[in-house]
Design a protein around this motif. Structure first.
Motif, short mmCIF file in Angstrom:
data_model
loop_
_atom_site.label_atom_id
_atom_site.label_comp_id
_atom_site.label_asym_id
_atom_site.label_seq_id
_atom_site.Cartn_x
_atom_site.Cartn_y
_atom_site.Cartn_z
N VAL A 8 0.85 -1.20 0.00
CA VAL A 8 0.00 0.00 0.00
C VAL A 8 0.88 1.24 0.00
CG1 VAL A 8 -1.77 1.27 1.28
CG2 VAL A 8 -1.88 -1.22 1.17
N SER A 9 0.57 2.19 -0.86
CA SER A 9 1.36 3.43 -0.98
C SER A 9 1.26 4.27 0.29
CB SER A 9 0.85 4.27 -2.16
OG SER A 9 0.81 3.50 -3.33
N ASP A 10 2.29 5.06 0.54
CA ASP A 10 2.27 6.00 1.66
C ASP A 10 1.36 7.19 1.37
OD1 ASP A 10 4.04 4.46 3.13
OD2 ASP A 10 5.80 5.45 2.28
N GLU A 11 1.34 7.61 0.12
CA GLU A 11 0.53 8.77 -0.28
C GLU A 11 -0.76 8.26 -0.93
OE1 GLU A 11 1.36 12.12 0.10
OE2 GLU A 11 3.00 11.38 1.36
N LEU A 12 -1.88 8.45 -0.24
CA LEU A 12 -3.17 8.00 -0.77
C LEU A 12 -4.19 9.14 -0.75
CD1 LEU A 12 -3.49 4.53 1.05
CD2 LEU A 12 -2.98 4.88 -1.37
N ARG A 47 -13.99 -4.13 -7.37
CA ARG A 47 -12.55 -4.40 -7.32
C ARG A 47 -11.87 -3.31 -6.50
NH1 ARG A 47 -8.08 -3.00 -10.32
NH2 ARG A 47 -6.38 -4.50 -10.16
N LEU A 48 -11.09 -3.74 -5.48
CA LEU A 48 -10.37 -2.80 -4.61
C LEU A 48 -8.88 -3.11 -4.66
CD1 LEU A 48 -12.64 -3.01 -1.40
CD2 LEU A 48 -12.91 -1.47 -3.35
N SER A 49 -8.04 -2.08 -4.75
CA SER A 49 -6.59 -2.32 -4.70
C SER A 49 -5.86 -1.09 -4.19
CB SER A 49 -6.06 -2.72 -6.08
OG SER A 49 -6.25 -1.68 -7.01
N ASN A 50 -4.74 -1.34 -3.52
CA ASN A 50 -3.89 -0.29 -2.94
C ASN A 50 -4.73 0.70 -2.12
OD1 ASN A 50 -1.58 1.24 -2.37
ND2 ASN A 50 -1.77 2.46 -4.24
N MET A 51 -5.32 0.17 -1.04
CA MET A 51 -6.24 0.98 -0.23
C MET A 51 -6.07 0.77 1.26
SD MET A 51 -9.94 0.74 -2.14
CE MET A 51 -10.69 1.81 -0.91
#
Length: 211
Positions: A8-12, A47-51
């Protein structure tokens, strides 16, 4: 057992879960959702991703065939949601309520349930590889006819859980507690249990143990 954690990215970007209705493909990604209430919904195939999903409520929502990759749930309530026939990979459920969730016929890989309530949830006919249940309530949870590979139950409450038709070879339940379990004796072969649990299983077999 080493489990791959969600990437998961730090910047969301901060978004609301209802934004999924604005997306052509019922998809949310690269975002953080906080304090959303998405109950009693039928959003279609999601569909869920990088959350990161935090402090959200999804009770009674129909997420059948949802596809989740690289997602972290924190302090969420998914009670009585339908997540059957789903694909769930590199996902963490932390401190969340999953009472009576239907996970039947799903595929799990690198998934962690930590400090969760999963009582009366259904995992029947699911495939699980590298799945960790940690300090979670699994009372009367249904694992009927599951394929378990590298699955751990650490300090869980398993009372009344159903493992009928599910081989437990190589599965460690030694730190968990239960009064009764539904499991066939031949499916217990190779299951890792504590000495106290061995006495419990012997009692369930009708053996009388004398010191």
């Amino acid at each position: 057992m080493k489990i791959d954690v969600p990437r998961v990215s730090d910047e969301l970007e901060l978004r609301n879960f209802h934004d999924i209705y604005d997306e052509e493909d019922s998809e949310l990604e690269d975002c953080k959702v906080v304090d959303s209430i998405f109950e009693n919904q039928t959003p279609g195939r999601v569909r869920l991703s990088n959350m990161v999903i935090k402090n959200c409520r999804f009770t009674n929502t129909d997420f059948q065939a949802i596809d989740m990759t690289d997602v972290i749930f924190e302090n969420c309530d998914l009670s009585n949601a339908n997540l059957s026939k789903s694909s769930i990979h590199r996902v963490i459920f932390n401190n969340s309520k999953l009472l009576g969730v239907n996970f039947a016929e799903s595929s799990f890989g690198n998934v962690q349930f930590a400090n969760c309530v999963l009582n009366m949830s259904a995992f029947g006919e699911s495939k699980m590889e590298k799945v960790k249940f940690h300090e979670s309530g699994l009372k009367s949870t249904d694992f009927y006819d599951c394929k378990l590979k590298k699955v751990e139950f650490q300090s869980c409450k398993l009372d009344g859980a159903n493992f009928d038709q599910t081989p437990l070879k190589g599965i460690d339940i030694s730190t968990s507690t239960f009064d009764t379990l539904t499991v066939a004796m031949n499916d217990l072969k190779g299951c890792k249990v504590s000495s106290y649990q061995a006495i419990q299983f012997a009692a369930l077999l009708g053996l009388i143990i004398k010191d």
